[in-house]
Design a protein around this motif. Structure first.
Motif, short mmCIF file in Angstrom:
data_model
loop_
_atom_site.label_atom_id
_atom_site.label_comp_id
_atom_site.label_asym_id
_atom_site.label_seq_id
_atom_site.Cartn_x
_atom_site.Cartn_y
_atom_site.Cartn_z
N ASN A 56 22.42 -10.33 -75.91
CA ASN A 56 23.68 -10.82 -75.11
C ASN A 56 23.42 -12.52 -75.62
O ASN A 56 24.56 -13.16 -75.49
N ALA A 57 22.25 -12.94 -75.86
CA ALA A 57 22.17 -14.26 -76.08
C ALA A 57 22.45 -14.73 -77.71
O ALA A 57 22.52 -15.81 -78.14
N VAL A 58 22.66 -13.59 -78.74
CA VAL A 58 22.91 -13.82 -80.04
C VAL A 58 24.45 -14.19 -79.99
O VAL A 58 25.23 -13.58 -79.65
N VAL A 59 24.66 -15.38 -80.90
CA VAL A 59 25.89 -15.79 -81.20
C VAL A 59 25.92 -15.87 -82.78
O VAL A 59 25.54 -16.48 -83.43
N ALA A 60 26.90 -14.84 -83.43
CA ALA A 60 27.27 -15.23 -84.78
C ALA A 60 28.66 -15.24 -84.98
O ALA A 60 29.51 -14.18 -84.62
N LEU A 61 29.20 -16.12 -85.54
CA LEU A 61 30.63 -16.45 -85.57
C LEU A 61 30.88 -16.66 -87.12
O LEU A 61 29.95 -17.20 -88.03
N VAL A 62 31.89 -16.24 -87.70
CA VAL A 62 32.63 -16.50 -88.97
C VAL A 62 33.77 -17.33 -88.61
O VAL A 62 34.70 -16.97 -87.68
N ALA A 63 33.91 -18.79 -89.35
CA ALA A 63 35.13 -19.48 -89.11
C ALA A 63 35.87 -19.50 -90.37
O ALA A 63 35.34 -19.94 -91.14
#
Length: 195
Positions: free
Chosen positions: A60-67
């Motif tokens: 739940n704490a993992v953040v992986a974004l592509v912008a």
């Protein structure tokens, strides 16, 4: 003295007590072994639950974004060598848990990008387009190094986090649309000077 010819052996009270102790001792050992086995089983289950819970919290704490910068040709303004216009930013949640995107900010010489909006949830693998405000100084805005976007997100564990994601402005839709406005404005200024 002990008489060995006696055929009728009657257990004495002391013998009965020894046999009773032996039976009680066996029952106690059986109970202890059963309690130990039950403890091992329940402990193993509990440890499994703790491990699963920890893994879930970590996930739940993992953040992986592509912008990805997208079109910025929605009008805008030009003043004193600076273009200001709205643009679109495509965000893709590449992480394992849903996130809520709250805003974006980036700044370096010649470039300011900002946007806050109603919090918007992105499921794992989900994408969303967000409107951002762009401000570029025509003379220095588009450098070859990427611009680091700082995104404000809320993870599935209700924690606010700031994550960074580099985006290349050179060759992007933002550069194309902004350069078009810069060129038009320069031509307009040149035409006025010629008159």
């Amino acid at each position: 003295m002990i008489d060995l010819d006696e055929r009728e052996h009657q257990p004495t009270k002391a013998g009965a007590t020894t046999t009773g102790r032996l039976v009680a001792s066996r029952k106690a050992i059986t109970r202890s072994v059963a309690a130990f086995v039950a403890g091992v089983v329940l402990g193993g289950f509990g440890l499994g639950e703790v491990r699963d819970s920890r893994e879930q919290r970590e996930r739940n704490a993992v953040v992986a974004l592509v912008a990805v910068p997208q079109a910025a040709n929605f009008g805008g303004s030009y003043a004193q060598g600076t273009v200001q216009l709205p643009g679109r930013l495509l965000l893709i949640n590449a992480g394992p848990a849903p996130i809520t995107v709250r805003g974006v900010r980036a700044e370096r010489p010649g470039v300011v990008v900002g946007g806050t909006w109603q919090p918007r949830s992105l499921p794992p693998g989900g994408a969303g387009q967000f409107v951002v405000e762009l401000r570029f100084e025509c003379a220095i805005a588009f450098q070859p190094e990427p611009l680091s976007l700082r995104l404000s997100v809320e993870t599935n564990d209700s924690q606010l986090r700031e994550v960074s994601y580099p985006v290349a402005l050179a060759g992007s839709d933002w550069e194309r649309d902004t350069q078009g406005m810069c060129d038009e404005s320069r031509r307009g200024l040149t035409d006025r000077k010629d008159r």
